[in-house]
Design a protein around this motif. Structure first.
Motif, PDB file in Angstrom:
ATOM      1  N   THR A   1       0.831  -1.200   0.000  1.00  0.00           N
ATOM      2  CA  THR A   1       0.000   0.000   0.000  1.00  0.00           C
ATOM      3  C   THR A   1       0.870   1.256   0.000  1.00  0.00           C
ATOM      4  O   THR A   1       0.572   2.227  -0.709  1.00  0.00           O
ATOM      5  CB  THR A   1      -0.930   0.003   1.216  1.00  0.00           C
ATOM      6  OG1 THR A   1      -0.169  -0.283   2.398  1.00  0.00           O
ATOM      7  CG2 THR A   1      -2.031  -1.041   1.071  1.00  0.00           C
ATOM      8  N   GLY A   2       1.941   1.237   0.771  1.00  0.00           N
ATOM      9  CA  GLY A   2       2.841   2.386   0.789  1.00  0.00           C
ATOM     10  C   GLY A   2       3.510   2.611  -0.551  1.00  0.00           C
ATOM     11  O   GLY A   2       3.733   3.754  -0.962  1.00  0.00           O
ATOM     12  N   GLY A   3       3.833   1.515  -1.246  1.00  0.00           N
ATOM     13  CA  GLY A   3       4.446   1.643  -2.563  1.00  0.00           C
ATOM     14  C   GLY A   3       3.518   2.292  -3.571  1.00  0.00           C
ATOM     15  O   GLY A   3       3.934   3.145  -4.363  1.00  0.00           O
ATOM     16  N   ILE A   4       2.239   1.897  -3.537  1.00  0.00           N
ATOM     17  CA  ILE A   4       1.255   2.517  -4.425  1.00  0.00           C
ATOM     18  C   ILE A   4       1.161   4.014  -4.146  1.00  0.00           C
ATOM     19  O   ILE A   4       1.202   4.847  -5.058  1.00  0.00           O
ATOM     20  CB  ILE A   4      -0.124   1.848  -4.242  1.00  0.00           C
ATOM     21  CG1 ILE A   4      -0.104   0.433  -4.827  1.00  0.00           C
ATOM     22  CG2 ILE A   4      -1.223   2.678  -4.899  1.00  0.00           C
ATOM     23  CD1 ILE A   4      -1.383  -0.336  -4.598  1.00  0.00           C
ATOM     24  N   CYS A   5       1.041   4.356  -2.868  1.00  0.00           N
ATOM     25  CA  CYS A   5       0.863   5.765  -2.493  1.00  0.00           C
ATOM     26  C   CYS A   5       2.126   6.580  -2.749  1.00  0.00           C
ATOM     27  O   CYS A   5       2.051   7.764  -3.098  1.00  0.00           O
ATOM     28  CB  CYS A   5       0.451   5.860  -1.029  1.00  0.00           C
ATOM     29  SG  CYS A   5      -1.155   5.081  -0.684  1.00  0.00           S
ATOM     30  N   ALA A   6       3.298   5.966  -2.595  1.00  0.00           N
ATOM     31  CA  ALA A   6       4.551   6.687  -2.826  1.00  0.00           C
ATOM     32  C   ALA A   6       4.695   7.117  -4.277  1.00  0.00           C
ATOM     33  O   ALA A   6       5.157   8.232  -4.565  1.00  0.00           O
ATOM     34  CB  ALA A   6       5.738   5.816  -2.422  1.00  0.00           C
ATOM     35  N   ARG A   7       4.302   6.245  -5.182  1.00  0.00           N
ATOM     36  CA  ARG A   7       4.396   6.596  -6.603  1.00  0.00           C
ATOM     37  C   ARG A   7       3.480   7.778  -6.937  1.00  0.00           C
ATOM     38  O   ARG A   7       3.849   8.690  -7.680  1.00  0.00           O
ATOM     39  CB  ARG A   7       4.051   5.381  -7.455  1.00  0.00           C
ATOM     40  CG  ARG A   7       5.056   4.248  -7.295  1.00  0.00           C
ATOM     41  CD  ARG A   7       4.605   2.961  -7.925  1.00  0.00           C
ATOM     42  NE  ARG A   7       4.600   3.027  -9.386  1.00  0.00           N
ATOM     43  CZ  ARG A   7       4.483   1.954 -10.162  1.00  0.00           C
ATOM     44  NH1 ARG A   7       4.378   0.752  -9.622  1.00  0.00           N
ATOM     45  NH2 ARG A   7       4.497   2.072 -11.468  1.00  0.00           N
ATOM     46  N   ILE A   8       2.281   7.762  -6.366  1.00  0.00           N
ATOM     47  CA  ILE A   8       1.350   8.866  -6.580  1.00  0.00           C
ATOM     48  C   ILE A   8       1.891  10.138  -5.928  1.00  0.00           C
ATOM     49  O   ILE A   8       1.873  11.221  -6.532  1.00  0.00           O
ATOM     50  CB  ILE A   8      -0.041   8.518  -6.005  1.00  0.00           C
ATOM     51  CG1 ILE A   8      -0.604   7.273  -6.692  1.00  0.00           C
ATOM     52  CG2 ILE A   8      -0.994   9.694  -6.154  1.00  0.00           C
ATOM     53  CD1 ILE A   8      -1.849   6.707  -6.017  1.00  0.00           C
ATOM     54  N   ALA A   9       2.401  10.006  -4.705  1.00  0.00           N
ATOM     55  CA  ALA A   9       2.896  11.164  -3.959  1.00  0.00           C
ATOM     56  C   ALA A   9       4.055  11.846  -4.674  1.00  0.00           C
ATOM     57  O   ALA A   9       4.098  13.081  -4.782  1.00  0.00           O
ATOM     58  CB  ALA A   9       3.336  10.733  -2.556  1.00  0.00           C
ATOM     59  N   GLY A  10       5.015  11.051  -5.147  1.00  0.00           N
ATOM     60  CA  GLY A  10       6.178  11.627  -5.811  1.00  0.00           C
ATOM     61  C   GLY A  10       5.798  12.398  -7.060  1.00  0.00           C
ATOM     62  O   GLY A  10       6.281  13.516  -7.297  1.00  0.00           O
ATOM     63  N   ARG A  11       4.907  11.808  -7.843  1.00  0.00           N
ATOM     64  CA  ARG A  11       4.493  12.473  -9.086  1.00  0.00           C
ATOM     65  C   ARG A  11       3.736  13.763  -8.821  1.00  0.00           C
ATOM     66  O   ARG A  11       4.037  14.815  -9.416  1.00  0.00           O
ATOM     67  CB  ARG A  11       3.622  11.512  -9.912  1.00  0.00           C
ATOM     68  CG  ARG A  11       2.996  12.152 -11.138  1.00  0.00           C
ATOM     69  CD  ARG A  11       2.287  11.124 -11.996  1.00  0.00           C
ATOM     70  NE  ARG A  11       1.370  10.289 -11.251  1.00  0.00           N
ATOM     71  CZ  ARG A  11       0.123  10.653 -10.908  1.00  0.00           C
ATOM     72  NH1 ARG A  11      -0.310  11.867 -11.224  1.00  0.00           N
ATOM     73  NH2 ARG A  11      -0.663   9.815 -10.262  1.00  0.00           N
ATOM     74  N   ILE A  12       2.774  13.727  -7.908  1.00  0.00           N
ATOM     75  CA  ILE A  12       1.956  14.916  -7.646  1.00  0.00           C
ATOM     76  C   ILE A  12       2.754  15.991  -6.925  1.00  0.00           C
ATOM     77  O   ILE A  12       2.583  17.190  -7.187  1.00  0.00           O
ATOM     78  CB  ILE A  12       0.686  14.513  -6.869  1.00  0.00           C
ATOM     79  CG1 ILE A  12      -0.223  13.717  -7.809  1.00  0.00           C
ATOM     80  CG2 ILE A  12      -0.030  15.725  -6.295  1.00  0.00           C
ATOM     81  CD1 ILE A  12      -1.482  13.205  -7.196  1.00  0.00           C
TER      82      ILE A  12
END
Length: 372
Positions: free
Chosen positions: A260-271
């Motif tokens: 779950t953290g990996g999914i959110c990290a990818r979104i967080a970094g991009r945004i």
């Protein structure tokens, strides 16, 4: 992972890490789903074992055995994975500061503290990935009103009975409010741990689990940690995004947070990168992060929270009765084949296609109601 994505998206990125190196005892069992490593952007280098079976232990000593022909889980070396991801962030262009602490203020000012002294800087966007007791979350008023679950973990010298099987232990005297586990790791090593309800010291429960199930095994190392009980109400503020344990983005039924953290990290970094590059990093400009991660994993987290709340009231007598009702060869085979540790809600549509199992499930529901 978030730093890597931000750097790839073109933002000038600084990753600050308190530790000197990625090694030593960590409060992580390292049991993940096969999709976790590609989600994080890691390779297979950190894989130690493949898991295909689980044995669940009831308070009265009865057991449920599940085995799949497919690999359902992986046991990884967490420090090895962290080092790989750190180097990936560096290769993507992120600047890395190890052995450095970051004191973050609401105004966006950051004080970096290391052996060489203090340095002050400002950031357009701050990604708080600083764990379940996140100081960044506290500073920006983004904390969860429910306390985290304490956990204790030990690595012991032992050989598992089966190298691809995990043991899970339930009961109020074993791990009140959650469960205990034993996971095969490196050769002659087993990772044993417990997580329990908030406000209780986990150490005596870990000691008891070790004494009962591994009485002759030497403890190599111990570690203690916290598991978020649920996501924060808001994961964004002006200039700030929370990711991973800091945002409570963990699976409620297992406490695992790498997928779950990996999914959110990818979104967080991009945004975060998009916001920094556009010069707009207020809360309204970052709302897309919350929308995207909720869309990606929010329904599974809500399902897990509801399932955990339904199971939590069961006492040992209720757990024993639940085990007895599940102990049906066809139902166990169905769970082993259809179960997904990242997406437990998928059992529901799979079950709908198996009407001959409905009576068993209704029986389980009646038991849960009776023993609450």
């Amino acid at each position: 992972a978030a730093a890597r994505e931000a750097a790839r998206s073109g933002a000038r990125t600084l990753l600050v890490e308190r530790r000197k190196r990625m090694e030593g005892p960590v409060p992580c069992t390292g049991l993940v789903s096969p999709r976790t490593l590609p989600t994080l952007g890691g390779s297979s280098k950190s894989i130690i074992r493949e898991i295909r079976a689980v044995t669940a232990h009831a308070p009265d000593g009865s057991r449920l055995h599940l085995r799949s022909d497919e690999t359902k889980g992986l046991v990884i070396d967490r420090p090895s994975l962290e080092m790989e991801l750190l180097e990936a962030a560096r290769s993507a262009g992120a600047e890395i500061l190890l052995e450095t602490k970051a004191d973050v203020k609401r105004e966006g000012e950051i004080t970096l503290v290391s052996e060489s002294g203090e340095e002050r800087l400002e950031a357009d966007v701050i990604i708080g990935a600083d764990g379940p007791k996140s100081r960044i979350a506290s500073e920006f008023g983004l904390t969860c009103d429910q306390p985290p679950l304490p956990a204790a973990h030990a690595v012991i010298e032992a050989e598992p009975e089966e190298e691809d099987r995990v043991e899970v232990y339930f009961g109020r005297t074993v791990a009140p409010g959650f469960f205990g586990w034993a996971v095969p790791a490196e050769r002659n090593r087993v990772r044993v741990g417990v997580a329990i309800a908030a406000g209780i010291d986990p150490k005596p429960f870990l000691d008891r689990l070790l004494a009962v199930h591994f009485p002759t095994s030497r403890v190599v190392s111990r570690a203690f940690g916290l598991i978020p009980s649920r996501p924060v109400d808001r994961s964004i503020a002006d200039r700030v995004i929370l990711v991973g344990d800091a945002g409570g983005q963990v699976k409620p039924l297992s406490g695992g947070g790498l997928y779950t953290g990996g999914i959110c990290a990818r979104i967080a970094g991009r945004i975060a990168a998009e916001a920094a590059l556009s010069g707009r990093s207020d809360r309204e400009s970052l709302i897309e992060y919350e929308t995207e991660w909720q869309g990606a994993i929010g329904s599974e987290i809500r399902f897990g929270l509801a399932a955990r709340e339904a199971l939590l009231p069961l006492d040992d007598r209720g757990i024993n009765a639940l085990f007895s009702s599940i102990d049906d060869p066809e139902l166990l085979r169905f769970i082993a084949e259809s179960g997904d540790i990242d997406r437990p809600s998928l059992l529901i549509p799979a079950l709908i296609r198996r009407p001959h199992l409905w009576e068993l499930v209704l029986q389980i529901s009646r038991i849960m109601e009776e023993y609450k």
